[in-house]
Every structure is written in structure tokens, then in C-alpha cells.
Scaffold this active site. Structure first.
Site, PDB file in Angstrom:
ATOM      1  N   HIS A 223       0.871  -1.194   0.000  1.00 33.28           N
ATOM      2  CA  HIS A 223       0.000   0.000   0.000  1.00 33.28           C
ATOM      3  C   HIS A 223       0.902   1.237   0.000  1.00 33.28           C
ATOM      4  O   HIS A 223       1.770   1.340  -0.858  1.00 33.28           O
ATOM      5  CB  HIS A 223      -0.938  -0.095   1.215  1.00 33.28           C
ATOM      6  CG  HIS A 223      -2.033   0.933   1.280  1.00 33.28           C
ATOM      7  ND1 HIS A 223      -2.443   1.702   0.223  1.00 33.28           N
ATOM      8  CD2 HIS A 223      -2.834   1.297   2.317  1.00 33.28           C
ATOM      9  CE1 HIS A 223      -3.433   2.502   0.607  1.00 33.28           C
ATOM     10  NE2 HIS A 223      -3.692   2.283   1.881  1.00 33.28           N
TER      11      HIS A 223
ATOM     12  N   ASP B  88       2.681   5.378  -6.590  1.00 38.14           N
ATOM     13  CA  ASP B  88       3.936   5.274  -5.834  1.00 38.14           C
ATOM     14  C   ASP B  88       5.168   5.213  -6.717  1.00 38.14           C
ATOM     15  O   ASP B  88       6.286   5.299  -6.218  1.00 38.14           O
ATOM     16  CB  ASP B  88       3.883   4.032  -4.933  1.00 38.14           C
ATOM     17  CG  ASP B  88       2.867   4.235  -3.812  1.00 38.14           C
ATOM     18  OD1 ASP B  88       1.956   3.402  -3.674  1.00 38.14           O
ATOM     19  OD2 ASP B  88       2.969   5.282  -3.126  1.00 38.14           O
TER      20      ASP B  88
ATOM     21  N   HIS C 239      -2.394  -2.380  -9.580  1.00 38.75           N
ATOM     22  CA  HIS C 239      -3.376  -1.711  -8.709  1.00 38.75           C
ATOM     23  C   HIS C 239      -4.638  -2.554  -8.666  1.00 38.75           C
ATOM     24  O   HIS C 239      -5.021  -3.157  -9.669  1.00 38.75           O
ATOM     25  CB  HIS C 239      -3.714  -0.318  -9.251  1.00 38.75           C
ATOM     26  CG  HIS C 239      -4.323   0.565  -8.225  1.00 38.75           C
ATOM     27  ND1 HIS C 239      -5.664   0.559  -7.952  1.00 38.75           N
ATOM     28  CD2 HIS C 239      -3.770   1.458  -7.371  1.00 38.75           C
ATOM     29  CE1 HIS C 239      -5.931   1.418  -6.984  1.00 38.75           C
ATOM     30  NE2 HIS C 239      -4.788   1.983  -6.611  1.00 38.75           N
TER      31      HIS C 239
HETATM   32  C1  SDX Z   1      -1.502   2.127  -3.325  1.00 41.45           C
HETATM   33  O1  SDX Z   1      -6.252   0.727  -3.198  1.00 41.45           O
HETATM   34  C2  SDX Z   1      -5.753   1.864  -3.469  1.00 41.45           C
HETATM   35  O2  SDX Z   1      -6.411   2.752  -4.005  1.00 41.45           O
HETATM   36  C3  SDX Z   1      -4.298   2.048  -3.040  1.00 41.45           C
HETATM   37  C4  SDX Z   1      -3.662   3.361  -3.436  1.00 41.45           C
HETATM   38  C5  SDX Z   1      -4.296   4.528  -2.728  1.00 41.45           C
HETATM   39  O3  SDX Z   1      -4.210   5.649  -3.227  1.00 41.45           O
HETATM   40  O4  SDX Z   1      -4.773   4.322  -1.580  1.00 41.45           O
HETATM   41  O5  SDX Z   1      -3.809   3.563  -4.832  1.00 41.45           O
HETATM   42  C6  SDX Z   1      -2.189   3.402  -3.077  1.00 41.45           C
HETATM   43  O6  SDX Z   1      -1.463   1.307  -2.451  1.00 41.45           O
HETATM   44  C7  SDX Z   1      -0.915   1.860  -4.679  1.00 41.45           C
HETATM   45  C8  SDX Z   1      -0.316   0.431  -4.787  1.00 41.45           C
HETATM   46  C9  SDX Z   1       1.098   0.472  -4.174  1.00 41.45           C
HETATM   47  N1  SDX Z   1       1.637  -0.936  -4.090  1.00 41.45           N
HETATM   48  C10 SDX Z   1       2.583  -1.367  -4.908  1.00 41.45           C
HETATM   49  O7  SDX Z   1       3.064  -0.712  -5.830  1.00 41.45           O
HETATM   50  C11 SDX Z   1       3.063  -2.784  -4.596  1.00 41.45           C
HETATM   51  C12 SDX Z   1       3.103  -3.625  -5.879  1.00 41.45           C
HETATM   52  N2  SDX Z   1       1.719  -3.826  -6.356  1.00 41.45           N
HETATM   53  C13 SDX Z   1       1.112  -5.109  -6.128  1.00 41.45           C
HETATM   54  O8  SDX Z   1       1.404  -5.623  -4.838  1.00 41.45           O
HETATM   55  C14 SDX Z   1      -0.367  -5.140  -6.519  1.00 41.45           C
HETATM   56  O9  SDX Z   1      -0.452  -4.581  -7.750  1.00 41.45           O
HETATM   57  C15 SDX Z   1      -1.390  -4.484  -5.624  1.00 41.45           C
HETATM   58  C16 SDX Z   1      -1.317  -4.977  -4.235  1.00 41.45           C
HETATM   59  C17 SDX Z   1      -1.247  -3.011  -5.619  1.00 41.45           C
HETATM   60  C18 SDX Z   1      -2.766  -4.798  -6.246  1.00 41.45           C
HETATM   61  O10 SDX Z   1      -3.143  -5.917  -5.783  1.00 41.45           O
HETATM   62  P1  SDX Z   1      -4.108  -6.956  -6.518  1.00 41.45           P
HETATM   63  O11 SDX Z   1      -5.106  -6.378  -7.418  1.00 41.45           O
HETATM   64  O12 SDX Z   1      -4.581  -7.802  -5.417  1.00 41.45           O
HETATM   65  O13 SDX Z   1      -3.094  -7.682  -7.435  1.00 41.45           O
HETATM   66  P2  SDX Z   1      -3.048  -9.194  -7.667  1.00 41.45           P
HETATM   67  O14 SDX Z   1      -2.017  -9.691  -6.736  1.00 41.45           O
HETATM   68  O15 SDX Z   1      -4.392  -9.793  -7.592  1.00 41.45           O
HETATM   69  O16 SDX Z   1      -2.543  -9.145  -9.201  1.00 41.45           O
HETATM   70  C19 SDX Z   1      -3.191  -9.761 -10.248  1.00 41.45           C
HETATM   71  C20 SDX Z   1      -2.046 -10.319 -11.126  1.00 41.45           C
HETATM   72  C21 SDX Z   1      -1.229 -11.359 -10.394  1.00 41.45           C
HETATM   73  O17 SDX Z   1      -0.677 -12.217 -11.376  1.00 41.45           O
HETATM   74  P3  SDX Z   1      -1.305 -13.727 -11.468  1.00 41.45           P
HETATM   75  O18 SDX Z   1      -1.267 -14.296 -10.061  1.00 41.45           O
HETATM   76  O19 SDX Z   1      -2.710 -13.544 -12.012  1.00 41.45           O
HETATM   77  O20 SDX Z   1      -0.367 -14.444 -12.425  1.00 41.45           O
HETATM   78  O21 SDX Z   1      -1.126  -9.275 -11.482  1.00 41.45           O
HETATM   79  C22 SDX Z   1       0.142  -9.564 -10.916  1.00 41.45           C
HETATM   80  C23 SDX Z   1      -0.096 -10.578  -9.817  1.00 41.45           C
HETATM   81  O22 SDX Z   1       1.069 -11.355  -9.613  1.00 41.45           O
HETATM   82  N3  SDX Z   1       0.654  -8.319 -10.347  1.00 41.45           N
HETATM   83  C24 SDX Z   1       1.943  -8.010 -10.324  1.00 41.45           C
HETATM   84  C25 SDX Z   1       2.007  -6.760  -9.718  1.00 41.45           C
HETATM   85  N4  SDX Z   1       0.769  -6.364  -9.364  1.00 41.45           N
HETATM   86  C26 SDX Z   1      -0.068  -7.342  -9.757  1.00 41.45           C
HETATM   87  N5  SDX Z   1       3.021  -8.677 -10.776  1.00 41.45           N
HETATM   88  C27 SDX Z   1       4.217  -8.057 -10.591  1.00 41.45           C
HETATM   89  N6  SDX Z   1       4.352  -6.843 -10.004  1.00 41.45           N
HETATM   90  C28 SDX Z   1       3.278  -6.175  -9.562  1.00 41.45           C
HETATM   91  N7  SDX Z   1       3.423  -4.992  -9.006  1.00 41.45           N
END
Ligand code: SDX
Length: 471
Positions: free
Chosen positions: A312, A407, A351
């Protein structure tokens, strides 16, 4: 639309306006999901793990259009708010529902100025080993000390005022029985007022929940965050300057130098961008705490705790470390190949809602470029970031709909302003406290304690064995 007055930062306004025009051009044709209509409770929605897809409440505060990559605060487009307003106006908008008139803004700003000076809280705060604490842990400690100093919750005469409030089970369906469907639940909400002054205590200490505590927190969290940055460097906190804006004061109290108009403007835009974002984890966490009729300070503390996580708000700090680990643009391809193979989450990408370019990154990226053009010491960092963005979009990005999020570039902007990565996430909290408190106030109008279910998949009728017989 009249551009903001300050000529010295006109080029920043133009950069934001251009980013907005580009965003609208690229996303206009994407279909609009119909997630913006009033709700008839009970509502049916498809819910995934982590409450993905669950509709928790109605709101008029903000809307995240994930397919288009649009962000709206109370009906205003984020690009327009960044181009033409200030964090003071935007936090007022989130809290009160309308952009302030000149008079309203002057009154609100006076409240922020009056709440910015936390000398007693600082005296208590400096008794703690802040220099050795995680910045977000220190920030949460500071909000607790504000709670002790600015309210009367810790006094024995304080009793929570519960009349006219729904009991936790009064109108909920029998929770752990076979889900009969919501036909048995009475979703009759009652209105509760959290701002009633409590009798028999010091009148100028304000109620612990409600509009006054929101002003205290919107203003005071910045003071605490700035003090944390200084105490961690072994420096003393600096008192605010009542002549400076919120963004300028935050930078001044953190660095000891009055910021240039460009630095002030860019911090102000960053605070506007991070202020609210739907039911993200930290906003939801703060609302869950508030729904038990705990107080605004504890609720903001819960938001700070949730925001700290690297999935997050903590991602902005991790992005810097990730870019430093990659080292330079030439290493990007190899690094991405290895990370994808190890199924590593790439910080600053992806996201839960945006399956398109995060509009906030559309503003922060050009701001990072603007700053690096002025001072090239972070040129390599930015080049590495833009090369990484291209490589991700060319490989897993488009297939998995993974784009840069808020971010990814925010850390580069802060690094260009001389801010240390350990303070990046506290800046996120300095802004998001406006969204947390606004959504809590709105939710408390029709409060209902958050209490979802967990589907029990454990066993039944196990035979109890006394301790000596267990192997
Ligand atoms: C913020 O919710 C909000 O609005 C948050 C925020 C706000 O203003 O409050 O926008 C702020 O928290 C932004 C996000 C910051 N976090 C990161 O940058 C950390 C990296 N991001 C990931 O951890 C992820 O994208 C999340 C946690 C942000 C989103 O989570 P999801 O939707 O639960 O993602 P998921 O794990 O279900 O992803 C779906 C697929 C997966 O692949 P498969 O399992 O289907 O093969 O996409 C892949 C994930 O592995 N994936 C990523 C990825 N994000 C998703 N793969 C590599 N790197 C990534 N960053």
C-alpha cells in the site's frame, strides 16, 4: 479557467493541464462501468478474497474509475484540482462537500494554522526514542499524543455518548447461521451525531470525533511528520510559520528552509494527488475503527498502520530502493526477466482498481522530469524508472494490466526535493488524513459497525484429549 495566480509556477500548471488533456484523449473511448448509482440495500455483488468487489457503503466523496484511469473528488476531476486549487481547498472540499468560498477558506485556514502548533504534544513526543523508530510508527505515536493532549478521552469523566446509536447486533442478520439471505435483516439506519459536547469537562478541549478533530488531524499530522523527519536526524522540531501555506509549512518544518515557489507548488500538488482514493486499505481500516464508535485519533492511527505496508503506501519508499538496486537503465532488462521469473511484485506497479494508467502517475512523472531537468543529480534514477516502465509495459504490463501507480514516480519527486526515502510514506499520510477523516465523518452519518463473515471450513466434533494423552 483562470490559471493559478503565481506566475513563477505557471509552467507547472501547464504541465498538469497537458497531462489531463492527454489522459482524456487516451481514455475517452473506454466504456464506463455503471458503479455510480444509488444503492438499494441489501445489494448483491460478487465478492473475492480480501473483500475484492464488495460494496461497503455509498459515498459522495470520491470516485476511482479503474477502467478509464480517472480520479474524481466530490465531482471534480483530479487534473483540474491539481492545476488550479490548493491542498487547503481540496481538504475542505473532501470534508465539507464543496470548494470553499474566500470567507470559508479564510476561516478553515485559520483553524489549520491554530492547530499546526503542537508544542505540548512535541514536549511529550520528544520523551520517546523517535530517532530509532520507523517513521510511520513514530507518526502513529504522535497522533496518540495529540489525542491525549487535545481531547478529554483519557479523563475519567469522559464517557462515550451512545444514545441513539445502533447496537452491533440490533439490525444485523444472525451472523453464523446458514445465510438465509438478507430478507431477515432490517437495514434501517439511524442518524447519529458525533459532535455533541460532553458535559462536565474542559469546554475548550474539543470532542474526540467530528469536524473539529478532523481539522486538528489534517493540520497536526503534517506537524508530527515533519518533526519525525527532523528527530530521526537528531535535529529539533521547528515551529510552524503562520504566514506559510500548508505545503510550504510542511517543507519548512521538515527542512528548516522556506521552500521556493516551485517546491511549495509541487508538494501542494503531491498532497492533492494523495488525499483520497476510494475504499483503499488504509481508508477502510480507519472506517472500521470509527464504526465501533472509537474516536477519530484512533481511526487515523489505524489508517497510518495500514498505509505503512509495502503493498500500500509503503511502496513509494520501496520503489526508491528497487531503482537503486537496479542501478542504471542498462540493467533493467535483466532485472525484469529475473523478477518476473521469481514472480516478484514490482513496487510501484499494478493496482486493485486501476487496470489502466494511474492518473496520479500521469502528473507525478512529468513533475519528476521537470525537477530532474532543473537538477540532474537524479537523472540516472529517473532514466532507470522510465526504462523500467517501458520494459514492464512491453512484457507483463499490457497482458496483466499492470501500469505504474501513484507510488512509482512520487519517490523520485520527493528525492529531487532532498527528502529521505524513510519519510516518503509519512508524506502519503499527511495527505491521506483528509480522505480518512472525510470518509469517517460521512460514514458516521449512517453508522453500522463493520462485521463481515468468514466461511468456516474447519472440522467439527473433535474428541477432547487431556494434556497428558496428547502426542
Ligand atoms: C496504493 O487501493 C488503493 O487505491 C491504493 C492506493 C491509494 O491511493 O490508496 O492507490 C495506493 O497502495 C498503490 C499500490 C502500491 N503498491 C505497490 O506498488 C506494490 C506492488 N503492487 C502489487 O502488490 C499489486 O499490484 C497491488 C497490491 C497493488 C494490487 O493488488 P491486486 O489487485 O490484489 O493484485 P493481484 O495480486 O491480484 O494481481 C493480479 C495479477 C497477479 O498475477 P497472477 O497471479 O494472475 O499471475 O497481477 C500480478 C499478480 O502477480 N501483479 C503483479 C504486480 N501487481 C499485480 N506482478 C508483478 N508486479 C506487480 N506490481
Amino acid at each position: 479557467m483562470p490559471h493559478r495566480k503565481d506566475e513563477k509556477t505557471r509552467d507547472i500548471t501547464e504541465l498538469i493541464v497537458k497531462a489531463g488533456e492527454k489522459a482524456r484523449r487516451e481514455t475517452r473511448a473506454i466504456p464506463e462501468p455503471e458503479l455510480t448509482r444509488p444503492i438499494e440495500w441489501p445489494v448483491s455483488c460478487t465478492v473475492g478474497p480480501g473483500l475484492e468487489g464488495a460494496i461497503a457503503c455509498e459515498t459522495k466523496i470520491g470516485y476511482v474509475n479503474g477502467s478509464k484511469g480517472w480520479l474524481i473528488y466530490r465531482g471534480y476531476d483530479i487534473f483540474e484540482l491539481c492545476a488550479y486549487s490548493t491542498f487547503e481547498e481540496v481538504s475542505y472540499l473532501l470534508l465539507h462537500g464543496n470548494l470553499p468560498t474566500k470567507k470559508q477558506l479564510a476561516e478553515y485556514n485559520k483553524k489549520l494554522v491554530d492547530s499546526r502548533n503542537l508544542n505540548n504534544t512535541m514536549r511529550l513526543f520528544m520523551n520517546y526514542p523517535v530517532e530509532g523508530m520507523n517513521a510511520m510508527s513514530a507518526l502513529r505515536l504522535g497522533t496518540n499524543l495529540m489525542r491525549h493532549e487535545l481531547t478529554y478521552i483519557d479523563r475519567e469523566e469522559y464517557k462515550p455518548n451512545l444514545d441513539g446509536v445502533i447496537g452491533s447486533d440490533e439490525d444485523s442478520i444472525p451472523m453464523e447461521t446458514k445465510p438465509m439471505g438478507e430478507k431477515d435483516a432490517i437495514y434501517g439506519f439511524k442518524r447519529i451525531k458525533m459532535n455533541r459536547p460532553f458535559k462536565g469537562v474542559n469546554p475548550e478541549l474539543h470532542p474526540a470525533a467530528g469536524a473539529e478533530s478532523c481539522n486538528h488531524l489534517v493540520s497536526g499530522v503534517a506537524t508530527i511528520a515533519a518533526a519525525v523527519a527532523r528527530l530521526k536526524l537528531g535535529q529539533l522540531p521547528i515551529e510552524p510559520d503562520p504566514e506559510l501555506s500548508h505545503a510550504a509549512n510542511f517543507l519548512y518544518m521538515m527542512t528548516g528552509c522556506r521552500p521556493s515557489p516551485v517546491e511549495e507548488r509541487i508538494m501542494d500538488v503531491a498532497l492533492i494527488l494523495h488525499a483520497d482514493h476510494g475504499m483503499n486499505a488504509s481508508t477502510f481500516a480507519s472506517m472500521v475503527v470509527a464504526s465501533t464508535l472509537s474516536d477519530m485519533y484512533f481511526s487515523v492511527g489505524a489508517g497510518i498502520a495500514a498505509l505503512n505496508g509495502p503493498l500500500h503506501g509503503g511502496a513509494n519508499e520501496q520503489v526508491l530502493y528497487m531503482l537503486e538496486e537496479i542501478g542504471n537503465p542498462g540493467n533493467v532488462k535483466k532485472w525484469v526477466k529475473k523478477s518476473v521469473k521469481e514472480k516478484k511484485k514490482i513496487m510501484g506497479f499494478g493496482h486493485r482498481v486501476y487496470k489502466s494508467y494511474d492518473p496520479r502517475a500521469r502528473v507525478l512523472a512529468p513533475l519528476a522530469e521537470y525537477l530532474v531537468k532543473k537538477d540532474s543529480s537524479n537523472h540516472n534514477l529517473l532514466e532507470t524508472a522510465t526504462t523500467l516502465e517501458k520494459e514492464i509495459l512491453d512484457t507483463i504490463g499490457t497482458k496483466k494490466k499492470i501500469f505504474p501507480n501513484v507510488d512509482f514516480y512520487s519517490g523520485i519527486v520527493y528525492a529531487c526535493m532532498g527528502i529521505l526515502p524513510e519519510n516518503f510514506t509519512t508524506i502519503f499520510a499527511v495527505s491521506r488524513v483528509a480522505g480518512w477523516t472525510s470518509r469517517i465523518l460521512e460514514y458516521l452519518e449512517n453508522n453500522r459497525i463493520f462485521r463481515p463473515r468468514a466461511m468456516y471450513t474447519g472440522s467439527f466434533e473433535k474428541e477432547f484429549k487431556p494434556l497428558e494423552k496428547r502426542r
